[in-house]
Design an enzyme around this catalytic site. Structure first.
Site, PDB file in Angstrom:
ATOM      1  N   CYS A 287       2.136 -10.905  -3.098  1.00 54.31           N
ATOM      2  CA  CYS A 287       1.271  -9.719  -3.131  1.00 54.31           C
ATOM      3  C   CYS A 287      -0.175 -10.178  -3.336  1.00 54.31           C
ATOM      4  CB  CYS A 287       1.725  -8.823  -4.293  1.00 54.31           C
ATOM      5  SG  CYS A 287       0.750  -7.327  -4.485  1.00 54.31           S
TER       6      CYS A 287
ATOM      7  N   CYS B  96      -2.354  -8.172   3.306  1.00 54.46           N
ATOM      8  CA  CYS B  96      -1.415  -7.465   2.429  1.00 54.46           C
ATOM      9  C   CYS B  96      -0.034  -7.705   3.024  1.00 54.46           C
ATOM     10  CB  CYS B  96      -1.738  -5.971   2.410  1.00 54.46           C
ATOM     11  SG  CYS B  96      -0.444  -4.954   1.662  1.00 54.46           S
TER      12      CYS B  96
HETATM   13  N1  DGL Z   1       1.842  -5.890  -0.781  1.00 53.48           N
HETATM   14  C1  DGL Z   1       0.671  -5.835  -1.562  1.00 53.48           C
HETATM   15  C2  DGL Z   1      -0.378  -6.874  -1.127  1.00 53.48           C
HETATM   16  O1  DGL Z   1      -0.056  -7.881  -0.533  1.00 53.48           O
HETATM   17  C3  DGL Z   1       0.033  -4.547  -1.970  1.00 53.48           C
HETATM   18  C4  DGL Z   1       0.572  -3.200  -1.667  1.00 53.48           C
HETATM   19  C5  DGL Z   1       0.202  -2.170  -2.739  1.00 53.48           C
HETATM   20  O2  DGL Z   1       0.961  -2.051  -3.670  1.00 53.48           O
HETATM   21  O3  DGL Z   1      -0.840  -1.509  -2.629  1.00 53.48           O
HETATM   22  O4  DGL Z   1      -1.537  -6.722  -1.432  1.00 53.48           O
END
Ligand code: DGL
Length: 258
Positions: free
Chosen positions: A74, A185
């Protein structure tokens, strides 16, 4: 620490499954535990303190499980608190950041559109990353929170909605005229195929998943912690247990699209 210990992988929800899949492809003999924090998703619109609290609770769990390393699959959580987590826990922590460096390596004076959460794009970590490249390249930031929602709400098969949403973000900075779109993301990697159909072939679509998996492998190798003779497994967990079915579906989707 034993090489047979599991590796913890986590995300604010289901996006990190795209990273989990890449890690499993590269190191099929490792035991992987994936924690999706869908109950608290999204992180991208939360405060640093709120995100840090969630990450601590998940890393405490990985401590209990005796993990030998943890991947923060993330970008948002990494920008919120990776230095703090590295101080606090004894295992190696591999974080993620938008793969801007890769996009800049395609040539001089690249035009790059970075898609990420509002949090990632407004944080100091990303500002510092941009400083390294913005004298030479044109870098535009596009917050795309709606793409996170589509993954969490099982809307990937709603092709019209997916295309309309992608189209809106492409329009924001005319990304179809750029050299690269960076998927900053992990949720966005699920849209790679649809995005490919909407963008001219000349536009590179870049993500950091493989780089992260190689980085993890290098660290384990250096520490003599690679489990090369294991059976390999993936254990799926989620703070919203009813999301486990969707989590498995997304893992299968990654198998189809990669
Ligand atoms: N998957 C997450 C990232 O790589 C973020 C998604 C979220 O919770 O806003 O930033």
């Amino acid at each position: 620490m034993s090489s047979k210990a599991p590796i913890g992988v986590f995300d604010s929800g289901l996006g990190g499954i795209s990273v989990l899949h890449t890690i499993h492809q590269l190191m099929p003999t490792e035991e992987l535990i994936y924690v999706g924090d869908s109950k608290y998703n999204p992180y991208g619109t939360k405060t640093k303190e709120e995100i840090t609290q969630r990450c601590v609770s998940i890393c405490d769990y990985f401590m209990e499980k005796g993990c030998k390393a943890v991947v923060i699959a993330c970008n948002t959580a990494t920008s919120a608190c990776v230095p703090y987590l590295r101080e606090k826990y004894p295992f190696d922590i591999i974080g993620m950041e938008p793969a801007l460096k890769v996009a800049c390596s395609f040539g001089n004076h690249q035009k790059i559109s970075v898609w990420a959460t509002p949090f990632t794009l407004q944080e100091e970590k990303f500002a510092n990353l941009m400083k390294r490249f913005e004298n030479e390249h044109i870098i535009d930031k596009v917050p795309c929170p709606k793409l996170v929602e589509l993954v969490e709400n099982d809307e990937l098969d709603n092709i019209d909605l997916v295309r309309d949403t992608l189209h809106t973000y492409i329009q924001k900075d005319q990304a179809n005229t750029f050299d690269s779109v960076v998927l900053g993301c992990t949720h966005f990697v699920f849209f790679k195929k649809e995005l490919r159909d909407l963008l001219p072939l000349s536009v590179h679509i870049v993500d950091g998943n493989l780089g992260t998996a190689y980085h993890l492998q290098d660290i384990l190798k250096q520490k003599d912690l690679l489990n090369e003779t294991g059976q390999g497994s993936i254990r799926m967990e989620n703070t919203c247990p009813e999301k486990i079915g969707l989590a498995r579906k997304l893992l299968r989707k990654m198998e189809e699209i990669s």
